[in-house]
Motif scaffolding. Structure first.
Motif, PDB file in Angstrom:
ATOM      1  N   ASP A   1     -13.034 -34.639  44.706  1.00  0.00           N
ATOM      2  CA  ASP A   1     -11.696 -33.660  45.189  1.00  0.00           C
ATOM      3  C   ASP A   1     -11.647 -33.834  46.564  1.00  0.00           C
ATOM      4  O   ASP A   1     -12.532 -33.941  47.462  1.00  0.00           O
ATOM      5  CB  ASP A   1     -12.342 -32.455  44.770  1.00  0.00           C
ATOM      6  CG  ASP A   1     -12.724 -32.117  43.347  1.00  0.00           C
ATOM      7  OD1 ASP A   1     -11.885 -32.480  42.725  1.00  0.00           O
ATOM      8  OD2 ASP A   1     -13.824 -31.585  43.002  1.00  0.00           O
TER       9      ASP A   1
ATOM     10  N   ASN B   1     -15.462 -22.586  51.234  1.00  0.00           N
ATOM     11  CA  ASN B   1     -16.268 -22.324  50.217  1.00  0.00           C
ATOM     12  C   ASN B   1     -17.344 -23.442  49.738  1.00  0.00           C
ATOM     13  O   ASN B   1     -18.241 -23.156  49.322  1.00  0.00           O
ATOM     14  CB  ASN B   1     -15.655 -21.416  48.834  1.00  0.00           C
ATOM     15  CG  ASN B   1     -14.919 -22.130  48.168  1.00  0.00           C
ATOM     16  OD1 ASN B   1     -15.190 -23.367  47.878  1.00  0.00           O
ATOM     17  ND2 ASN B   1     -13.795 -21.496  47.383  1.00  0.00           N
TER      18      ASN B   1
ATOM     19  N   LEU C   1     -14.030 -14.676  39.472  1.00  0.00           N
ATOM     20  CA  LEU C   1     -14.112 -16.152  38.882  1.00  0.00           C
ATOM     21  C   LEU C   1     -14.224 -15.965  37.548  1.00  0.00           C
ATOM     22  O   LEU C   1     -13.934 -16.792  36.544  1.00  0.00           O
ATOM     23  CB  LEU C   1     -15.209 -16.612  39.454  1.00  0.00           C
ATOM     24  CG  LEU C   1     -15.111 -17.620  40.619  1.00  0.00           C
ATOM     25  CD1 LEU C   1     -13.778 -18.480  40.875  1.00  0.00           C
ATOM     26  CD2 LEU C   1     -14.904 -16.697  41.954  1.00  0.00           C
TER      27      LEU C   1
HETATM   28  P1  ATP Z   1     -18.082 -30.481  38.802  1.00  0.00           P
HETATM   29  O1  ATP Z   1     -19.228 -30.969  39.245  1.00  0.00           O
HETATM   30  O2  ATP Z   1     -17.959 -29.919  37.210  1.00  0.00           O
HETATM   31  O3  ATP Z   1     -16.945 -31.159  39.028  1.00  0.00           O
HETATM   32  P2  ATP Z   1     -17.144 -28.720  41.145  1.00  0.00           P
HETATM   33  O4  ATP Z   1     -18.093 -28.390  41.965  1.00  0.00           O
HETATM   34  O5  ATP Z   1     -16.170 -29.918  41.405  1.00  0.00           O
HETATM   35  O6  ATP Z   1     -18.016 -29.288  39.853  1.00  0.00           O
HETATM   36  P3  ATP Z   1     -14.883 -27.235  40.233  1.00  0.00           P
HETATM   37  O7  ATP Z   1     -15.046 -25.854  39.459  1.00  0.00           O
HETATM   38  O8  ATP Z   1     -14.328 -28.372  39.684  1.00  0.00           O
HETATM   39  O9  ATP Z   1     -16.440 -27.569  40.676  1.00  0.00           O
HETATM   40  O10 ATP Z   1     -14.243 -26.625  41.647  1.00  0.00           O
HETATM   41  C1  ATP Z   1     -14.205 -27.659  42.561  1.00  0.00           C
HETATM   42  C2  ATP Z   1     -14.114 -26.865  43.949  1.00  0.00           C
HETATM   43  O11 ATP Z   1     -12.889 -26.066  44.060  1.00  0.00           O
HETATM   44  C3  ATP Z   1     -15.260 -25.611  44.106  1.00  0.00           C
HETATM   45  O12 ATP Z   1     -16.268 -26.174  44.643  1.00  0.00           O
HETATM   46  C4  ATP Z   1     -14.490 -24.831  44.808  1.00  0.00           C
HETATM   47  O13 ATP Z   1     -14.566 -25.123  46.494  1.00  0.00           O
HETATM   48  C5  ATP Z   1     -13.048 -24.897  44.384  1.00  0.00           C
HETATM   49  N1  ATP Z   1     -12.717 -23.806  43.583  1.00  0.00           N
HETATM   50  C6  ATP Z   1     -12.720 -23.998  42.020  1.00  0.00           C
HETATM   51  N2  ATP Z   1     -12.275 -22.996  41.503  1.00  0.00           N
HETATM   52  C7  ATP Z   1     -12.237 -21.787  42.475  1.00  0.00           C
HETATM   53  C8  ATP Z   1     -11.444 -20.693  42.485  1.00  0.00           C
HETATM   54  N3  ATP Z   1     -11.467 -19.840  41.209  1.00  0.00           N
HETATM   55  N4  ATP Z   1     -11.546 -20.257  43.512  1.00  0.00           N
HETATM   56  C9  ATP Z   1     -11.864 -20.514  44.729  1.00  0.00           C
HETATM   57  N5  ATP Z   1     -12.234 -22.023  44.733  1.00  0.00           N
HETATM   58  C10 ATP Z   1     -12.476 -22.706  43.664  1.00  0.00           C
END
Ligand code: ATP
Ligand code: MG
Length: 335
Positions: A75, A140, A298
């Motif tokens: 990301d 975050n 969340l």
């Molecule tokens: P995965 O390994 O499943 O891809 P990930 O840590 O990339 O996990 P995601 O839930 O895809 O997690 O979210 C990516 C990032 O986007 C998170 O680490 C966070 O920084 C941000 N994020 C996701 N959802 C939210 C939310 N509802 N509010 C604020 N930030 C969020």
């Protein structure tokens, strides 16, 4: 039921620990993956700074918060100083630029909840989502990474919980279950609440890091190297923690009244946040406060049907941890 029975009466806790640690080790991304990510970031950076000289690219999400598995997508956030820009326009332009290079499946998704450009880099085999000015996610991400440096059990626990959630199909926000981000917050909160605590509450400590993003004041103690050994008074093993985590969410959490809050390192009441009733699509059936956007639950994606699925999965996991002679098989059984 006496939930301590496994720990006290059974000689297999040590074996279970080794199994969880082996799973954890097998999911950690190898060093060469980090190198490939850097390589792709350098390529993207070259294109971006050519078009927008003042802009910067940040990694966020699991590739940067230390909770990512191997072979994860990355990301990326494009930070363009100007707050008034038209995101869709920028993304379309970005997609155009990147299409001219050796990148595959370049697509601008301008109507998504978080608008992005998606692409795949054939050189490194990495897929990537790029968003614009989503700086709170970058902050975050740093908070989560800082927490993970304090006690290795956070990373171990979160890997096991994420692996369980993905295996059991309860890591799908579009189906009303929880994001990986939400599960990591649950793990941090859980470790803050152990006695003695395994994690501190960084946002309640003297702020050594302060930044104002989108009118949100983000500040916390980020000199985490000074907190080495914080959790060492608590000797709980990963197997005990996994067991207690599921037990908490299956049998102890007060879904009707409580909000988990890593910002305050404690439980907060739903009443205090005015999260007691449904407003619009926010039902607040399981409440997980965002550490910076504190009005943001969340658990808002969870509905009447999916809360049942979630709670049944927590109960199933707690039951397996308690009684199954070899919990690792059933716990991660595909749903
Ligand atoms: P995965 O390994 O499943 O891809 P990930 O840590 O990339 O996990 P995601 O839930 O895809 O997690 O979210 C990516 C990032 O986007 C998170 O680490 C966070 O920084 C941000 N994020 C996701 N959802 C939210 C939310 N509802 N509010 C604020 N930030 C969020
Ligand atoms: Mg991700």
């Amino acid at each position: 039921r006496n939930y301590r029975s496994r720990t006290e009466c059974r000689g297999d806790i040590q074996r279970l620990n080794s199994s969880f640690l082996a799973i954890y080790e097998s999911l950690i991304p190898p060093e060469e993956e980090k190198e490939k990510q850097k390589q792709l970031m350098a390529l993207l950076d070259k294109h971006v700074t050519k078009e927008w000289p003042g802009a910067k690219l940040f990694l966020y999400g699991s590739c940067a918060n230390s909770f990512g598995f191997r072979k994860s997508d990355i990301d990326v956030c494009l930070a363009i100083g100007d707050a008034d820009i038209d995101k869709a326009e920028i993304l379309l332009k970005l997609a155009d630029i990147l299409k001219s290079d050796n990148l595959e499946n370049v697509q601008a998704l301008t109507r998504a909840r978080v608008p992005i450009v998606k692409l795949m880099d054939p050189t490194t085999g990495i897929s990537c989502d790029i968003c614009v000015n989503n700086l709170l996610a970058v902050i975050n991400t740093k908070l989560l990474r800082d927490y993970s440096k304090i006690d290795v059990r956070l990373r171990q626990l979160a890997f096991i919980i994420k692996h369980w959630a993905k295996s059991r199909g309860v890591n799908e926000t579009y189906q009303g279950t929880l994001s990986s981000y939400a599960y990591v917050l649950m793990c941090i909160h859980f470790l803050q609440m152990r006695t003695p605590s395994i994690l501190p509450c960084l946002q309640e400590m003297e702020a050594t890091y302060k930044i104002n993003v989108d009118n949100v004041e983000c500040c916390y103690f980020d000199q985490v190297d000074k907190l080495e050994g914080f959790g060492s008074r608590n000797g709980e093993s990963i197997a005990q923690l996994v067991w207690a985590f599921f037990n908490y969410w299956a049998h102890s959490h007060d879904y009707a009244n409580d909000v988990i809050s890593i910002r305050s390192g404690s439980l907060v009441s739903k009443r205090a946040k005015d999260w007691t009733r449904r407003i619009g699509n926010d039902r607040h059936l399981i409440c997980i406060e965002d550490p910076f956007e504190v009005s943001h639950d969340l658990g808002r994606v969870v509905d009447k049907r999916s809360i049942r699925v979630l709670r049944e999965e927590f109960e199933r996991a707690a039951e397996i941890m308690q009684y199954d002679p070899n919990p690792c098989v059933k716990l991660f059984e595909p749903y």
